[in-house]
Every structure is written in structure tokens, then in C-alpha cells.
Scaffold this motif. Structure first.
Motif, PDB file in Angstrom:
ATOM      1  N   PRO A 104       0.819  -1.217   0.000  1.00  0.00           N
ATOM      2  CA  PRO A 104       0.000   0.000   0.000  1.00  0.00           C
ATOM      3  C   PRO A 104       0.854   1.268   0.000  1.00  0.00           C
ATOM      4  O   PRO A 104       1.868   1.348   0.700  1.00  0.00           O
ATOM      5  CB  PRO A 104      -0.827  -0.132   1.284  1.00  0.00           C
TER       6      PRO A 104
ATOM      7  N   GLN B  20      -4.104   0.940  -2.286  1.00  0.00           N
ATOM      8  CA  GLN B  20      -3.717  -0.251  -3.033  1.00  0.00           C
ATOM      9  C   GLN B  20      -4.821  -0.603  -4.024  1.00  0.00           C
ATOM     10  O   GLN B  20      -6.013  -0.470  -3.724  1.00  0.00           O
ATOM     11  CB  GLN B  20      -3.500  -1.412  -2.062  1.00  0.00           C
TER      12      GLN B  20
ATOM     13  N   GLU C  82      -3.860  -6.198   4.862  1.00  0.00           N
ATOM     14  CA  GLU C  82      -4.016  -6.230   3.409  1.00  0.00           C
ATOM     15  C   GLU C  82      -4.947  -7.355   2.979  1.00  0.00           C
ATOM     16  O   GLU C  82      -5.840  -7.169   2.141  1.00  0.00           O
ATOM     17  CB  GLU C  82      -2.654  -6.405   2.732  1.00  0.00           C
TER      18      GLU C  82
ATOM     19  N   ASP D 186      -3.130 -10.623  -3.741  1.00  0.00           N
ATOM     20  CA  ASP D 186      -4.354  -9.848  -3.862  1.00  0.00           C
ATOM     21  C   ASP D 186      -5.576 -10.738  -4.093  1.00  0.00           C
ATOM     22  O   ASP D 186      -6.644 -10.256  -4.405  1.00  0.00           O
ATOM     23  CB  ASP D 186      -4.220  -8.833  -5.009  1.00  0.00           C
TER      24      ASP D 186
END
Length: 229
Positions: A43, A85, A179, A106
Motif C-alpha cells: 500500500p 492499493q 491487506e 491480492d
């Protein structure tokens, strides 16, 4: 807080774009922000983004416009773990895992067993937490293997030795945890006291989805879907 001082490299970068028409300047700022975030492996803090746009730019408005532009895309611009992000939307996590496995961070939270998820929930709320404390919280034994798996996923880290007999390790969550679950900070965790007032039992793994509403709901099944036993 003022803008960071420019170094020699900054002197050659035109952040203000004063020679461009207003609309073109705004568009270029948006593209620069997207490019900087796209190229990052973690990020990007707000202070970093402020360096690549002009002094008169309204960074919050630029980010809002970029978020609006991405609404029709399978990814979004989110504020997680203290920075911005580009993240794929949760409903595409299963497709990403099918194509790439857990190599793609991700893809959302990694596939965890229900016991691992229960231990992770305990660490998130009790941290720093020892294995003994987690076992008491879960109402079952939390093994070293469970904590080792969470550590390999980068979700937890050993923070210190607890002032207890044997000086056991005490565990905390990491930036990777924020995250993976799309959290800006630990303050965004669901309110455990409120959930308990509503009858939620944190030692009952059959309702772990109450703790993690950010987990891909499309993958939930009778045994939690997103998690593997």
C-alpha cells in the motif's frame, strides 16, 4: 503537516503541470496516482501520493474520481494497512486462486482451516496473545502447527516473550493481515463486544463469518467455504 521537502530528483519532476489545461491536468494527476499505486508491491501512503501531484491538487477528490472510474472494473482502489492499493474485488478471489493458487496476494485471505481462522481471530482481538491464551479463548488446543501455518502466510508474527512461566511467545497480526482482509487498521475489526451481545460465541467456529464480513461471501458454504479443513 506540510508537504515533504523536495530532493534533487524531485526538482526534475513537474508535479504542478501548470502548462496543461485544467481538465488535462486533472486527468494526468489521476493517471499518475494510478500508475504509482499499480507499480507498488505494498500500500502507498498518502504522503507519497501527495508528492506526485501539484500543490493545488485536491488529493482526496482525485482519489474519489479514480475510485469512481474503477467501479466497473474487477479491481478497486482501497485504503488498507495505512496506504492505497489496487485490489481485486472479493467475488473474483476464487477465479484468481484457480488460476494462480495462493501465489497472488491480492486474491484475498489465503485458504485457511477453520482452526487456523479461529486462532487468527483470537490473535486479532487479544494481541499480543500466547498460544495458551488462544487455546483458552478458542475452547480447544491451538497447536504450534496452526500458528506456524499462519506465520508462513505472513498473517502473524512473534512480537515478544510474555512475562509468564517459560516466557512463551506472544503473537500479533501483521500488515499482511490488514491487506488480506482489506482493513485500513485494526480499528476496522468488527466490534466483538457487540457481536457477543447479539449472541455470538467466539469459540464456535460455525459462525466465523460474523467476525470476517470482508471474506468473499460467494465462497461461503456450510463449512465456511473460503476455508479448508
Amino acid at each position: 503537516m506540510g508537504r515533504p521537502k523536495r530532493n534533487d530528483a524531485d526538482a526534475f519532476f513537474d508535479s504542478d503541470l501548470a502548462d496543461l489545461p485544467v481538465a488535462a491536468r486533472w486527468r494526468e494527476w489521476m493517471l499518475r496516482i494510478e500508475a504509482a499505486i499499480f507499480a507498488a508491491t505494498s500500500p502507498v501512503p498518502r504522503e507519497t501520493l501527495a508528492r506526485i501531484v501539484g500543490d493545488d491538487a485536491r488529493l482526496d477528490d482525485l482519489i474519489a474520481d479514480l475510485q469512481a472510474e474503477l467501479r466497473a472494473r474487477p479491481y478497486e482502489l482501497a485504503f488498507v494497512a495505512g496506504g492505497y492499493q489496487l485490489r481485486t474485488r472479493p467475488r473474483f478471489a476464487s477465479a484468481i486462486r484457480l488460476a494462480h493458487g495462493d501465489r497472488i496476494e491480492d486474491a484475498g485471505p489465503p485458504a485457511l482451516t477453520r482452526t487456523e481462522m479461529l486462532a487468527l481471530a483470537g490473535i486479532a482481538y487479544l494481541q499480543p496473545a500466547t498460544r495458551a491464551a488462544l487455546s483458552r479463548h478458542a475452547g480447544r488446543e491451538i497447536s504450534r502447527d496452526v500458528l506456524g501455518a499462519l506465520k508462513r502466510h505472513g498473517l502473524i508474527a512473534a512480537a515478544l516473550r510474555a512475562p509468564e512461566p517459560g516466557a512463551p511467545l506472544a503473537w500479533v497480526t501483521t500488515g499482511r493481515f490488514l491487506e488480506a482482509f482489506g482493513l485500513a487498521s485494526l480499528r476496522e475489526l468488527p466490534d466483538l463486544e457487540r457481536l457477543q451481545d447479539e449472541g455470538f460465541d467466539p469459540s464456535n467456529e460455525s459462525r466465523l463469518d460474523r467476525l470476517w464480513p470482508m471474506v468473499d461471501a460467494d465462497n461461503e458454504g456450510e463449512d465456511g467455504g473460503s476455508f479448508e479443513e
